[in-house]
Design an enzyme around this catalytic site. Structure first.
Site, PDB file in Angstrom:
ATOM      1  N   LYS A  58       0.842  -1.206   0.000  1.00  0.00           N
ATOM      2  CA  LYS A  58       0.000   0.000   0.000  1.00  0.00           C
ATOM      3  C   LYS A  58       0.879   1.259   0.000  1.00  0.00           C
ATOM      4  O   LYS A  58       0.610   2.223  -0.716  1.00  0.00           O
ATOM      5  CB  LYS A  58      -0.937  -0.015   1.219  1.00  0.00           C
ATOM      6  CG  LYS A  58      -2.021  -1.091   1.098  1.00  0.00           C
ATOM      7  CD  LYS A  58      -2.837  -1.304   2.375  1.00  0.00           C
ATOM      8  CE  LYS A  58      -3.784  -2.487   2.167  1.00  0.00           C
ATOM      9  NZ  LYS A  58      -4.635  -2.788   3.327  1.00  0.00           N
ATOM     10  N   GLN A 102      -4.650  -1.595   9.537  1.00  0.00           N
ATOM     11  CA  GLN A 102      -4.564  -2.899   8.897  1.00  0.00           C
ATOM     12  C   GLN A 102      -5.161  -3.964   9.815  1.00  0.00           C
ATOM     13  O   GLN A 102      -4.830  -4.047  10.998  1.00  0.00           O
ATOM     14  CB  GLN A 102      -3.089  -3.221   8.568  1.00  0.00           C
ATOM     15  CG  GLN A 102      -2.880  -4.488   7.771  1.00  0.00           C
ATOM     16  CD  GLN A 102      -3.495  -4.450   6.364  1.00  0.00           C
ATOM     17  OE1 GLN A 102      -3.620  -3.400   5.741  1.00  0.00           O
ATOM     18  NE2 GLN A 102      -3.896  -5.608   5.864  1.00  0.00           N
ATOM     19  N   ASP A 125     -10.817   2.776   3.630  1.00  0.00           N
ATOM     20  CA  ASP A 125     -11.109   1.339   3.551  1.00  0.00           C
ATOM     21  C   ASP A 125     -12.596   1.099   3.291  1.00  0.00           C
ATOM     22  O   ASP A 125     -12.991   0.008   2.880  1.00  0.00           O
ATOM     23  CB  ASP A 125     -10.770   0.662   4.894  1.00  0.00           C
ATOM     24  CG  ASP A 125      -9.469  -0.126   4.850  1.00  0.00           C
ATOM     25  OD1 ASP A 125      -9.096  -0.605   3.769  1.00  0.00           O
ATOM     26  OD2 ASP A 125      -8.849  -0.272   5.924  1.00  0.00           O
TER      27      ASP A 125
HETATM   28  N1  GUN Z   1      -6.877  -6.929   6.052  1.00  0.00           N
HETATM   29  C1  GUN Z   1      -7.177  -7.665   4.955  1.00  0.00           C
HETATM   30  N2  GUN Z   1      -7.691  -6.889   3.974  1.00  0.00           N
HETATM   31  C2  GUN Z   1      -7.736  -5.633   4.477  1.00  0.00           C
HETATM   32  C3  GUN Z   1      -8.162  -4.386   3.932  1.00  0.00           C
HETATM   33  O1  GUN Z   1      -8.637  -4.271   2.799  1.00  0.00           O
HETATM   34  N3  GUN Z   1      -8.031  -3.313   4.762  1.00  0.00           N
HETATM   35  C4  GUN Z   1      -7.538  -3.417   6.025  1.00  0.00           C
HETATM   36  N4  GUN Z   1      -7.460  -2.303   6.773  1.00  0.00           N
HETATM   37  N5  GUN Z   1      -7.126  -4.557   6.553  1.00  0.00           N
HETATM   38  C5  GUN Z   1      -7.228  -5.656   5.780  1.00  0.00           C
END
Ligand code: GUN
Length: 289
Positions: A58, A102, A125
């Site tokens: 990311k 996350q 998100d």
């Molecule tokens: N853990 C797995 N996929 C995601 C996501 O798309 N966003 C976040 N914040 N955590 C995750």
């Protein structure tokens, strides 16, 4: 890519690259006038190895499009109160347009409380209760969850019409299965949602025009389960004997599918592209563009 049998591999990497390039160009033009870059803050709690990789990807995407980014690494024993304080600081930081924590986070912290502590206007998100509500009623000022939004972009890019199609979603998580179902309903598909307790999954798979697999179960969907010409979207990312594979047995199922996503190189890069897209949307909302 189209094979000799008329099967198309949906190239998530290529589509993601295209989206990121467009954002990079638009952001580069905008930021001079605005006087600041778009900014994303990523909070990671603990040392989960898969999360470390996702977060790194990311941040790399932010660098690629020229966004400002911050990674806040917190000890796995941090209290809920202190995590909420970190979020509050970012909510009040004018250089930050998007905040994500996350997942998963350690069990002693209430996940919903953390998600809803992020300002809905910075929840790139799309997990905040307000954004889920906006998605439900079709209010486009909100943010859509990145993975399901990425899958919808793939359908649109490849002109895969969902109206009247029987779609089987495997998995009912808050971050993938449930929002995916809602977005498919909005496309006028007929959607059935399965989970690990579903009876006769192969029988249901056999009838589906489109399969979206988000079960977290390696190679759950076999070639013999699906019908000829099926469209298959594989959201699974599983590690088996050190190799990444999806929820679909690609070798078998690709023999029968009309369209299929690979793992890696399918949905994964699209999730990141949608995160960058949401962050840019937030930036534009905040700077009035
Ligand atoms: N853990 C797995 N996929 C995601 C996501 O798309 N966003 C976040 N914040 N955590 C995750």
């Amino acid at each position: 890519m189209i094979s000799s049998k008329g099967m198309t591999i949906i190239d998530g990497k290529m589509l993601s690259d295209k989206i990121l390039k467009e954002i990079e160009e638009e952001h580069s033009e905008l930021q001079t006038g605005v006087g600041r870059k778009a900014g994303l803050a990523v909070i990671i709690v603990g040392e989960n190895p898969a999360s470390q990789i996702y977060v790194r990807n990311k941040i790399r995407a932010c660098e690629r499009v020229g966004f400002h980014s911050e990674t806040i690494r917190l000890d796995e024993h941090i209290t809920e109160e202190n995590l909420l304080l970190e979020i509050e600081k970012l909510n009040n930081d004018n250089n930050i347009d998007g905040i994500l924590v996350q997942l998963p986070i350690p069990k002693h912290i209430n996940e919903l409380k953390v998600i809803n502590a992020i300002s809905a206007e910075k929840d790139v998100d799309g997990f905040h209760t307000t954004n889920i509500g906006k998605m439900m009623i079709g209010d486009e000022t909100g943010f859509l969850p990145c993975t399901p939004a990425g899958v919808i972009q793939m359908f649109e890019e490849y002109n895969i019409d969902l109206e009247g199609k029987d779609v089987l979603v495997i998995g009912q998580s808050n971050i993938v299965g449930k929002p995916m179902t809602l977005l498919l309903i909005n496309k006028r598909a007929t959607v059935q949602v399965c989970n690990s307790k579903t009876k006769n999954l192969p029988e249901k798979l056999q009838k589906a025009d489109v399969v979206v697999a988000a079960a977290g179960s390696p190679k759950l969907v076999k070639g013999s389960d699906v019908k000829e010409g099926v469209v298959v979207i594989d959201i699974g990312i599983n590690r088996v004997d050190g190799k990444i594979c999806g929820d679909v047995d690609f070798e078998e199922v690709s023999q029968k599918a009309s369209y299929i996503t690979p793992v890696p190189g399918g949905v994964g890069p699209m999730t990141i592209a949608m995160l960058i897209k949401n962050t840019f949307k937030s930036y534009k909302q905040k700077v009035g563009k």
